[in-house]
Scaffold this motif. Structure first.
Motif, short mmCIF file in Angstrom:
data_model
loop_
_atom_site.label_atom_id
_atom_site.label_comp_id
_atom_site.label_asym_id
_atom_site.label_seq_id
_atom_site.Cartn_x
_atom_site.Cartn_y
_atom_site.Cartn_z
N VAL A 1 -19.19 -4.85 23.44
CA VAL A 1 -19.02 -4.85 21.98
C VAL A 1 -20.37 -5.17 21.35
N SER A 2 -20.70 -4.41 20.30
CA SER A 2 -21.92 -4.68 19.53
C SER A 2 -21.61 -4.53 18.06
N LEU A 3 -22.01 -5.50 17.28
CA LEU A 3 -21.82 -5.42 15.83
C LEU A 3 -23.12 -5.04 15.14
N GLY A 4 -24.07 -4.51 15.89
CA GLY A 4 -25.35 -4.10 15.31
C GLY A 4 -26.28 -5.28 15.24
N GLY A 5 -26.87 -5.48 14.11
CA GLY A 5 -27.78 -6.60 13.88
C GLY A 5 -27.34 -7.39 12.67
N PHE A 6 -28.29 -8.08 12.08
CA PHE A 6 -27.99 -8.96 10.95
C PHE A 6 -27.41 -8.18 9.77
N ILE A 7 -28.04 -7.07 9.39
CA ILE A 7 -27.58 -6.30 8.23
C ILE A 7 -26.20 -5.70 8.47
N PRO A 8 -25.97 -4.99 9.59
CA PRO A 8 -24.61 -4.44 9.80
C PRO A 8 -23.53 -5.52 9.87
N VAL A 9 -23.82 -6.65 10.51
CA VAL A 9 -22.79 -7.69 10.60
C VAL A 9 -22.57 -8.34 9.24
N THR A 10 -23.60 -8.45 8.43
CA THR A 10 -23.43 -8.99 7.09
C THR A 10 -22.54 -8.07 6.26
N LEU A 11 -22.83 -6.77 6.31
CA LEU A 11 -21.99 -5.81 5.59
C LEU A 11 -20.55 -5.84 6.11
N LEU A 12 -20.39 -5.93 7.41
CA LEU A 12 -19.06 -5.98 8.00
C LEU A 12 -18.30 -7.21 7.51
N VAL A 13 -18.95 -8.37 7.50
CA VAL A 13 -18.30 -9.60 7.05
C VAL A 13 -17.91 -9.49 5.58
N VAL A 14 -18.79 -8.95 4.76
CA VAL A 14 -18.49 -8.79 3.34
C VAL A 14 -17.26 -7.89 3.16
N VAL A 15 -17.24 -6.76 3.87
CA VAL A 15 -16.10 -5.84 3.76
C VAL A 15 -14.82 -6.48 4.31
N LEU A 16 -14.94 -7.24 5.39
CA LEU A 16 -13.77 -7.94 5.93
C LEU A 16 -13.18 -8.89 4.89
N LEU A 17 -14.04 -9.69 4.26
CA LEU A 17 -13.56 -10.68 3.30
C LEU A 17 -13.02 -10.02 2.03
N LEU A 18 -13.67 -8.95 1.57
CA LEU A 18 -13.16 -8.23 0.40
C LEU A 18 -11.82 -7.56 0.71
N SER A 19 -11.70 -6.97 1.88
CA SER A 19 -10.45 -6.33 2.28
C SER A 19 -9.32 -7.35 2.40
N ARG A 20 -9.65 -8.47 2.98
CA ARG A 20 -8.67 -9.55 3.12
C ARG A 20 -8.17 -9.98 1.75
N SER A 21 -9.10 -10.19 0.81
CA SER A 21 -8.72 -10.61 -0.54
C SER A 21 -7.88 -9.54 -1.23
N ALA A 22 -8.26 -8.28 -1.08
CA ALA A 22 -7.52 -7.19 -1.72
C ALA A 22 -6.09 -7.11 -1.18
N VAL A 23 -5.93 -7.23 0.12
CA VAL A 23 -4.58 -7.17 0.70
C VAL A 23 -3.76 -8.37 0.27
N ARG A 24 -4.37 -9.54 0.24
CA ARG A 24 -3.62 -10.72 -0.21
C ARG A 24 -3.18 -10.57 -1.66
N LEU A 25 -4.05 -9.99 -2.52
CA LEU A 25 -3.66 -9.75 -3.91
C LEU A 25 -2.50 -8.77 -4.01
N LEU A 26 -2.51 -7.76 -3.15
CA LEU A 26 -1.41 -6.79 -3.14
C LEU A 26 -0.09 -7.44 -2.74
N LEU A 27 -0.16 -8.43 -1.86
CA LEU A 27 1.06 -9.04 -1.32
C LEU A 27 1.58 -10.21 -2.14
#
Length: 157
Positions: free
Chosen positions: A123-149
């Motif tokens: 498993v590779s999450l890339g480097g600092f920039i890709p993992v930062t973007l991934l974490v931001v999208v994970l947290l935004l997605s999590r918040s969006a789904v929680r708002l939907l529910l």
């Protein structure tokens, strides 16, 4: 084969359940978060060449690792923000702000190292920039789904 009353008794809320099943029933939002993380992570694997997983099982385990790590980071950030808010002088406020920056930036390196430690080259999450973007999208997605529910009627009472 168990009789019907035995099966009904086992299905009642007060019946004996294992610790994992009890935790799952007590934390449904965390289970939904995990599903969101799996979806976002697998989309990243599909569309970002730097993000790699050798299989679905590894991506699921990576999502679990990300969920646990990000919950710890959110807890630490909450503690630091609380200290920042109660600080009365500039010194402690600056120290708390610096600590918040260290945790925010350092957590990405921690994620990368934990993934390398647990999964090696599988498993590779890339480097600092890709993992930062991934974490931001994970947290935004999590918040969006929680708002939907969220049931708006539940908050209005």
């Amino acid at each position: 084969m168990a009789s019907s009353p035995d099966r009904l008794a086992a299905a009642e809320p007060g019946s004996r359940r294992g610790p994992v099943r009890r935790w799952v029933r007590d934390h449904p939002a965390d289970i939904v978060d995990l599903f969101v993380y799996v979806v976002v992570l697998n989309l990243a694997i599909e569309y970002l060449p730097a993000v790699i997983s050798e299989g679905f099982t590894l991506s699921l385990l990576t999502a679990v690792l990300l969920k646990v790590t990000l919950e710890i980071v959110r807890f630490l950030k909450g503690r630091i923000v609380a200290r920042f808010r109660v600080a009365a002088t500039p010194g402690p406020k600056v120290a708390a702000a610096l600590a918040l920056w260290v945790v925010a930036a350092g957590s990405k390196f921690v994620v990368l190292e934990l993934v390398a430690l647990f999964f090696g080259d599988s498993v590779s999450l890339g480097g600092f920039i890709p993992v930062t973007l991934l974490v931001v999208v994970l947290l935004l997605s999590r918040s969006a789904v929680r708002l939907l529910l969220i049931d708006p009627a539940a908050g209005a009472s």
